[in-house]
Write a protein that holds these residues in place. Structure first.
Motif, PDB file in Angstrom:
ATOM      1  N   THR A   1     -65.724  -7.284  94.382  1.00  0.00           N
ATOM      2  CA  THR A   1     -66.472  -6.812  95.542  1.00  0.00           C
ATOM      3  C   THR A   1     -67.562  -7.818  95.867  1.00  0.00           C
ATOM      4  OG1 THR A   1     -68.058  -5.557  94.187  1.00  0.00           O
ATOM      5  CG2 THR A   1     -66.045  -4.415  94.878  1.00  0.00           C
ATOM      6  N   LEU A   2     -68.264  -7.570  96.959  1.00  0.00           N
ATOM      7  CA  LEU A   2     -69.354  -8.464  97.336  1.00  0.00           C
ATOM      8  C   LEU A   2     -70.428  -8.512  96.256  1.00  0.00           C
ATOM      9  CD1 LEU A   2     -69.944  -7.799 101.152  1.00  0.00           C
ATOM     10  CD2 LEU A   2     -69.164  -9.914 100.072  1.00  0.00           C
ATOM     11  N   THR A   3     -70.691  -7.377  95.626  1.00  0.00           N
ATOM     12  CA  THR A   3     -71.721  -7.335  94.596  1.00  0.00           C
ATOM     13  C   THR A   3     -71.326  -8.143  93.379  1.00  0.00           C
ATOM     14  OG1 THR A   3     -72.400  -5.141  95.343  1.00  0.00           O
ATOM     15  CG2 THR A   3     -73.108  -5.807  93.157  1.00  0.00           C
ATOM     16  N   THR A   4     -70.102  -7.974  92.904  1.00  0.00           N
ATOM     17  CA  THR A   4     -69.667  -8.737  91.728  1.00  0.00           C
ATOM     18  C   THR A   4     -69.589 -10.227  92.036  1.00  0.00           C
ATOM     19  OG1 THR A   4     -67.318  -8.404  92.278  1.00  0.00           O
ATOM     20  CG2 THR A   4     -68.374  -6.761  90.863  1.00  0.00           C
ATOM     21  N   GLU A   5     -69.143 -10.575  93.242  1.00  0.00           N
ATOM     22  CA  GLU A   5     -69.045 -11.984  93.613  1.00  0.00           C
ATOM     23  C   GLU A   5     -70.428 -12.607  93.812  1.00  0.00           C
ATOM     24  OE1 GLU A   5     -66.019 -13.759  93.712  1.00  0.00           O
ATOM     25  OE2 GLU A   5     -65.611 -11.886  92.643  1.00  0.00           O
ATOM     26  N   THR A   6     -71.372 -11.834  94.336  1.00  0.00           N
ATOM     27  CA  THR A   6     -72.729 -12.359  94.528  1.00  0.00           C
ATOM     28  C   THR A   6     -73.372 -12.690  93.191  1.00  0.00           C
ATOM     29  OG1 THR A   6     -73.011 -11.078  96.562  1.00  0.00           O
ATOM     30  CG2 THR A   6     -75.006 -11.852  95.472  1.00  0.00           C
TER      31      THR A   6
ATOM     32  N   GLY B   1     -73.999 -19.800  89.417  1.00  0.00           N
ATOM     33  CA  GLY B   1     -73.501 -21.136  89.723  1.00  0.00           C
ATOM     34  C   GLY B   1     -74.614 -22.083  90.099  1.00  0.00           C
ATOM     35  N   ALA B   2     -74.209 -23.249  90.586  1.00  0.00           N
ATOM     36  CA  ALA B   2     -75.178 -24.309  90.859  1.00  0.00           C
ATOM     37  C   ALA B   2     -75.548 -24.421  92.332  1.00  0.00           C
ATOM     38  CB  ALA B   2     -74.627 -25.659  90.379  1.00  0.00           C
ATOM     39  N   ASP B   3     -74.894 -23.638  93.206  1.00  0.00           N
ATOM     40  CA  ASP B   3     -75.143 -23.764  94.642  1.00  0.00           C
ATOM     41  C   ASP B   3     -75.825 -22.500  95.153  1.00  0.00           C
ATOM     42  OD1 ASP B   3     -75.189 -24.315  97.318  1.00  0.00           O
ATOM     43  OD2 ASP B   3     -73.102 -24.976  97.427  1.00  0.00           O
ATOM     44  N   PRO B   4     -77.147 -22.551  95.366  1.00  0.00           N
ATOM     45  CA  PRO B   4     -77.851 -21.357  95.846  1.00  0.00           C
ATOM     46  C   PRO B   4     -77.478 -20.985  97.271  1.00  0.00           C
ATOM     47  CG  PRO B   4     -79.328 -23.241  95.823  1.00  0.00           C
ATOM     48  CD  PRO B   4     -78.074 -23.680  95.151  1.00  0.00           C
ATOM     49  N   ARG B   5     -76.913 -21.928  98.035  1.00  0.00           N
ATOM     50  CA  ARG B   5     -76.551 -21.634  99.422  1.00  0.00           C
ATOM     51  C   ARG B   5     -75.400 -20.638  99.486  1.00  0.00           C
ATOM     52  NH1 ARG B   5     -75.475 -27.583 101.439  1.00  0.00           N
ATOM     53  NH2 ARG B   5     -74.363 -27.488  99.441  1.00  0.00           N
ATOM     54  N   LEU B   6     -74.413 -20.797  98.610  1.00  0.00           N
ATOM     55  CA  LEU B   6     -73.312 -19.849  98.584  1.00  0.00           C
ATOM     56  C   LEU B   6     -73.778 -18.469  98.133  1.00  0.00           C
ATOM     57  CD1 LEU B   6     -70.469 -22.048  97.030  1.00  0.00           C
ATOM     58  CD2 LEU B   6     -70.902 -21.541  99.435  1.00  0.00           C
TER      59      LEU B   6
ATOM     60  N   ALA C   1     -76.722 -17.293  98.686  1.00  0.00           N
ATOM     61  CA  ALA C   1     -77.470 -16.743  99.822  1.00  0.00           C
ATOM     62  C   ALA C   1     -76.526 -16.158 100.867  1.00  0.00           C
ATOM     63  CB  ALA C   1     -78.336 -17.835 100.449  1.00  0.00           C
ATOM     64  N   VAL C   2     -75.403 -16.806 101.104  1.00  0.00           N
ATOM     65  CA  VAL C   2     -74.436 -16.278 102.067  1.00  0.00           C
ATOM     66  C   VAL C   2     -73.892 -14.941 101.590  1.00  0.00           C
ATOM     67  CG1 VAL C   2     -72.202 -16.664 103.156  1.00  0.00           C
ATOM     68  CG2 VAL C   2     -73.794 -18.558 102.920  1.00  0.00           C
ATOM     69  N   ALA C   3     -73.496 -14.874 100.315  1.00  0.00           N
ATOM     70  CA  ALA C   3     -72.976 -13.622  99.767  1.00  0.00           C
ATOM     71  C   ALA C   3     -74.034 -12.520  99.811  1.00  0.00           C
ATOM     72  CB  ALA C   3     -72.493 -13.836  98.338  1.00  0.00           C
ATOM     73  N   ALA C   4     -75.287 -12.876  99.514  1.00  0.00           N
ATOM     74  CA  ALA C   4     -76.368 -11.881  99.549  1.00  0.00           C
ATOM     75  C   ALA C   4     -76.607 -11.390 100.979  1.00  0.00           C
ATOM     76  CB  ALA C   4     -77.643 -12.480  98.977  1.00  0.00           C
ATOM     77  N   CYS C   5     -76.511 -12.288 101.956  1.00  0.00           N
ATOM     78  CA  CYS C   5     -76.674 -11.882 103.356  1.00  0.00           C
ATOM     79  C   CYS C   5     -75.592 -10.894 103.764  1.00  0.00           C
ATOM     80  CB  CYS C   5     -76.635 -13.107 104.263  1.00  0.00           C
ATOM     81  SG  CYS C   5     -78.152 -14.091 104.274  1.00  0.00           S
ATOM     82  N   LEU C   6     -74.358 -11.176 103.390  1.00  0.00           N
ATOM     83  CA  LEU C   6     -73.267 -10.255 103.711  1.00  0.00           C
ATOM     84  C   LEU C   6     -73.467  -8.903 103.045  1.00  0.00           C
ATOM     85  CD1 LEU C   6     -70.201 -12.651 103.391  1.00  0.00           C
ATOM     86  CD2 LEU C   6     -71.176 -11.728 105.494  1.00  0.00           C
ATOM     87  N   GLN C   7     -73.900  -8.932 101.796  1.00  0.00           N
ATOM     88  CA  GLN C   7     -74.120  -7.685 101.060  1.00  0.00           C
ATOM     89  C   GLN C   7     -75.238  -6.869 101.684  1.00  0.00           C
ATOM     90  OE1 GLN C   7     -75.394  -8.176  97.040  1.00  0.00           O
ATOM     91  NE2 GLN C   7     -74.777  -6.132  96.410  1.00  0.00           N
TER      92      GLN C   7
END
Length: 255
Positions: free
Chosen positions: A206-211, A217-222, A224-230
């Motif tokens: 789910t979005l929560t588990t993926e976030t 990981g090493a990329d905070p931008r990804l 941030a995108v997942a957190a925005c969607l959530q």
């Protein structure tokens, strides 16, 4: 005092969301710059290509759980009108909120597996429902208790059945409270992490588990995108729920 606290919490929440949104659009952002040096949508394109399945799972899971939570709440309220307060149900209802989540779910998982069930969607739906139902029930309890029962009594005197009165009068006049209760349960389901992992066995992303996975990981931008969607998905549902107009009862007259 309460207004000040609510205003402070709202301001901090909006500021945090703004930072996440800016981070998701940043191509390069280094300390001590207040804003990114370069902007771009590369992070969104990369994240959306890999989060489609998790987004779909979160959406349909939350829709199903919220619908079940509201339907069960209505059923319990109707049952209470017949037999009085269901104290045993209320106690069981609060247990998932009062007990530590990890220990409670571990015990539930042991019982679930002992029945021969496999980790997967069914377990995740039940796990989410255990935590969404109390919030849906609490959100709907006040408006349900304040409903003017004289409208129902008049309809029953005119020959309507109990089911017709429930659907044609009470539920139609309570469209907005029902929508808000549904939105609360939806948001609770979206936020669930431990039930999804424990009862799903890692098979239901789910979005929560993926976030949370991206946060390591090493990329905070990804991340941030997942957190925005959530965050945006429940926000959109709440806005739609607030826009639901007040219902109108059906005329209690036989055609």
């Amino acid at each position: 005092m309460i207004r000040v606290l609510l205003g402070t919490v709202t301001a901090v929440s909006l500021l945090a969301f703004a930072v996440i949104a800016v981070q998701s659009l940043a191509r390069s952002w280094f300390f001590p710059s207040l804003l990114p040096a370069r902007w771009g949508l590369e992070s969104w394109q990369q994240a959306l290509s890999g989060l489609g399945g998790a987004f779909s799972n979160s959406l349909w899971l939350a829709v199903l759980v919220a619908t079940l939570a509201v339907m069960l709440s209505v059923a319990v309220f109707e049952r209470e009108r017949e037999v009085g307060r269901l104290r045993g149900f209320v106690v069981c209802l609060y247990l998932p909120l009062l007990l530590p989540q990890a220990s409670f779910l571990f015990g539930f998982q042991v019982g679930w597996l002992s029945l021969g069930a496999d980790p997967g969607w069914v377990g995740v739906v039940i796990g989410h429902l255990l935590f969404a139902l109390p919030y849906a029930w609490l959100t709907l309890a006040g408006p349900w208790a304040r409903f003017d029962v004289r409208l129902e009594q008049a309809a029953r005197l005119l020959g309507r059945s109990r089911l017709e009165v429930l659907i044609g009068i009470r539920l139609r006049l309570m469209l907005r409270p029902l929508a808000i209760s549904w939105a609360v349960a939806f948001a609770v389901s979206i936020a669930q992490y431990v039930p999804t992992v424990v009862l799903g066995g890692g098979r239901v992303p789910t979005l929560t588990t993926e976030t949370l996975a991206l946060a390591t990981g090493a990329d905070p931008r990804l991340t941030a995108v997942a957190a925005c969607l959530q965050a945006c998905l429940p926000l959109l549902i709440f806005l739609l729920a607030r826009a639901v107009p007040a219902g109108r009862a059906l005329a209690p007259i036989r055609g």
